[in-house]
Design an enzyme around this catalytic site. Structure first.
Site, mmCIF file in Angstrom:
data_model
loop_
_atom_site.group_PDB
_atom_site.id
_atom_site.type_symbol
_atom_site.label_atom_id
_atom_site.label_comp_id
_atom_site.label_asym_id
_atom_site.label_seq_id
_atom_site.Cartn_x
_atom_site.Cartn_y
_atom_site.Cartn_z
ATOM 1 N N CYS A 1 -4.753 -10.409 2.728
ATOM 2 C CA CYS A 1 -5.873 -9.608 3.236
ATOM 3 C C CYS A 1 -7.139 -10.389 3.550
ATOM 4 C CB CYS A 1 -6.208 -8.500 2.240
ATOM 5 S SG CYS A 1 -5.006 -7.188 2.255
ATOM 6 N N GLY B 1 -6.920 -16.775 -0.730
ATOM 7 C CA GLY B 1 -5.714 -16.693 0.094
ATOM 8 C C GLY B 1 -5.217 -15.261 0.067
ATOM 9 N N LYS C 1 -7.054 -12.805 6.580
ATOM 10 C CA LYS C 1 -6.759 -12.064 7.808
ATOM 11 C C LYS C 1 -7.941 -11.176 8.210
ATOM 12 C CE LYS C 1 -4.011 -8.095 7.725
ATOM 13 N NZ LYS C 1 -4.299 -6.993 8.617
ATOM 14 N N VAL D 1 0.838 -1.203 0.000
ATOM 15 C CA VAL D 1 0.000 0.000 0.000
ATOM 16 C C VAL D 1 0.874 1.255 0.000
ATOM 17 C CG1 VAL D 1 -1.693 1.305 1.347
ATOM 18 C CG2 VAL D 1 -1.927 -1.172 1.125
ATOM 19 N N ASP E 1 10.590 3.564 5.976
ATOM 20 C CA ASP E 1 10.291 2.197 6.411
ATOM 21 C C ASP E 1 11.350 1.794 7.425
ATOM 22 O OD1 ASP E 1 8.479 -0.295 5.065
ATOM 23 O OD2 ASP E 1 10.188 -0.876 6.318
ATOM 24 N N PHE F 1 -8.275 0.005 -0.616
ATOM 25 C CA PHE F 1 -8.930 -1.147 -1.246
ATOM 26 C C PHE F 1 -8.114 -1.745 -2.379
ATOM 27 C CE2 PHE F 1 -12.218 1.718 0.435
ATOM 28 C CZ PHE F 1 -12.833 0.862 1.331
ATOM 29 N N LEU F 2 -6.844 -1.338 -2.520
ATOM 30 C CA LEU F 2 -6.096 -1.819 -3.698
ATOM 31 C C LEU F 2 -5.867 -3.320 -3.638
ATOM 32 C CD1 LEU F 2 -2.886 -2.562 -3.045
ATOM 33 C CD2 LEU F 2 -2.628 -0.118 -3.094
ATOM 34 N N ARG F 3 -5.783 -3.897 -4.855
ATOM 35 C CA ARG F 3 -5.510 -5.330 -4.972
ATOM 36 C C ARG F 3 -4.066 -5.531 -5.369
ATOM 37 N NH1 ARG F 3 -9.717 -5.656 -9.698
ATOM 38 N NH2 ARG F 3 -8.905 -3.546 -9.841
ATOM 39 N N PHE G 1 -15.745 -11.804 -8.905
ATOM 40 C CA PHE G 1 -15.540 -12.607 -7.688
ATOM 41 C C PHE G 1 -16.480 -13.798 -7.604
ATOM 42 C CE2 PHE G 1 -12.225 -11.071 -4.799
ATOM 43 C CZ PHE G 1 -11.687 -10.133 -5.660
#
Ligand code: UDX
Length: 437
Positions: free
Chosen positions: A268, A265, A271, A11, A30, A157-159, A257
């Site tokens: 995201c 899997g 979890k 992200v 980071d 919401f990114l994939r 979807f």
């Protein structure tokens, strides 16, 4: 305007790269020094389409990597927090990284003239910002929220595999917090960045819940079609593809979807579903539907193993080829990947595994080392194999043909994504299609 991004994972790095490439002055940080060093040198720490080019362009323009966050707190009007919230054993999220960053920012706020907006992009359960993060900031900074600084929840919401495109064109922006001048300023920033994209302004607990609702609905859609897929597989001749294609034409359902497979899997969906189940139980709401979503997802791996056993008989001593290791195509990410779980089970049953993936071999080697063999082509992976299993839907697997089947010891393919032409000369076991005896 300077923008800070703390946490350079999928992200944060996508956001910093896209903003930097668009000429914003972005200061990234980071805590992982090796990762920071690699990014500084133009090497993304993971594979993501379009990331390398975007990141390098950003680095040439205004994207810098900082050694600590004090410059960010002193100079940036917007500070995005994009650190991870990993899963704990009981399914709840581990907030320690978010808390640690917030504590550091709080201390630095005390002595700065800057009045930043702290934007929480990390996925956190409802109430976290108000009940946990704000009190830390208040205490450490001794300053007034809404006057000297503000905190706004802004879920992402990114994939993976689409991270750059999704960062450039998200389907919606959600801003959670108090409707004040800071909120207006963040709204204006987003209006300028993404023209015409809906911006939903709400309170922070609702914004936090929206993220979990989004991901658990996606997981529900997948488990729903997987449940139907299992029903199809038990009706001779029934085909989940035709079922999904047809119901997807109903605009109330939608076509996305609805791809049945080995279960969801990644970093995201598993979890987030676990976290909202845990949260829901804690607040006294029985999450029956989400429990079922998880149970169906867990069963998909079991169903895959049952199908392999049906196809092969005994597993012990058999050479099995696993095609696809990443949790989805176009990524090298194997976190919570069904392939990895499948390989573990097959090894336990005594199979000899050869694995192939266009991008995820290096990450898989870190898990299995020399317990399995690796191939850099589907052709060599299938040589002498007694069963090929398609797990990740990489496009190249749809091109398997007679040439590949000919070099196998037995022409048996288990296809969890129904990618092959069923008329090829093989014993074909597609998931979600009932076998005609
Ligand atoms: C997801 C959400 O889509 C994204 O909005 C959020 O920000 C992060 O989590 P991601 O984990 O990148 O994104 O992957 P996604 O494309 O959602 O796929 C997740 C899993 O579901 C993969 O294992 C995929 O194979 C599986 N899946 C997806 C299916 O089995 N069938 C489908 O129809 C779609």
């Amino acid at each position: 305007m300077r923008i800070g991004v703390i946490g350079l994972g999928f992200v944060g790095l996508s956001l910093a790269s896209v903003l930097g490439a668009k000429n914003y002055r972005v200061m990234g940080f980071d805590s992982d020094r090796t990762k920071s060093f690699e990014i500084k040198n133009g090497n993304p720490p993971f594979y993501e389409p379009k990331l390398e080019d975007t990141m390098r362009l950003a680095l040439k323009k205004g994207f810098t990597i900082e050694d600590n966050i004090s410059l960010i707190v002193d100079n940036c009007k917007l500070i995005f927090i994009t650190v991870g919230t990993p899963q704990r054993k009981d399914g709840s999220i581990d907030l320690s990284m978010v808390k640690s960053v917030i504590e550091q920012i709080g201390k630095l706020l005390k002595s700065t003239k800057n009045k930043p907006i702290i934007v929480i992009k990390s996925t956190v359960v409802p109430g976290t910002t108000i009940n946990t993060l704000l009190p830390i900031l208040n205490k450490k900074s001794s300053k007034k929220i809404g006057k000297d600084f503000d905190v706004i929840t802004n879920p992402e919401f990114l994939r993976e595999s689409m991270a750059i495109n999704d960062t450039i064109s998200p389907h919606a922006i959600v801003l959670g917090g108090t409707k004040n001048r800071f909120m207006k300023s963040l709204e204006r920033f987003y209006q300028k960045l993404h023209k015409g994209i809906p911006i939903i302004i709400t309170n922070s607990q609702t914004a936090e819940l929206i993220k979990y609702t989004n991901n658990s609905f996606l997981a529900t859609k997948i488990s729903f079609i997987n449940q139907i897929s299992n029903i199809c597989q038990s009706i001779p001749g029934a085909n989940v593809e035709d079922v999904a294609r047809t119901i997807g034409l109903d605009p109330r359902i939608g076509s996305l979807f609805l791809n049945a497979g080995p279960g969801y899997g990644g970093s995201c969906l598993p979890k987030d579903v676990k976290a909202i189940i845990n949260f829901s139980n804690k607040i006294g709401v029985n999450p029956v539907l989400l429990d079922a979503v998880e149970a169906v997802n867990d069963y998909q791996l079991e169903n895959l193993v049952l199908t392999i056993k049906k196809a092969l008989g005994k597993i012990r001593g058999k050479k099995i080829t696993v095609l696809g290791l990443a949790f989805k195509a176009d990524t090298d990410d194997i976190r919570d990947s069904v392939s990895i779980k499948l390989i573990r089970l097959l090894l336990k049953s005594g199979a000899k595994i050869t694995a192939h993936d266009p991008k995820a071999i290096d990450n898989t080697k870190r898990v299995f080392g020399d317990k399995i063999s690796y191939s850099d082509s589907t052709y060599s992976a299938l040589e002498g194999s007694e069963c090929g299993i398609i797990v990740t839907p990489w496009k190249e697997y749809s091109k398997l043909n007679e040439k590949h089947l000919k070099i196998m010891k037995k022409r048996i393919i288990v296809d969890s994504r129904r990618m092959l032409n069923p008329n090829l000369n093989m014993r074909y076991y597609p998931i979600g299609i009932g076998k005609i005896r």
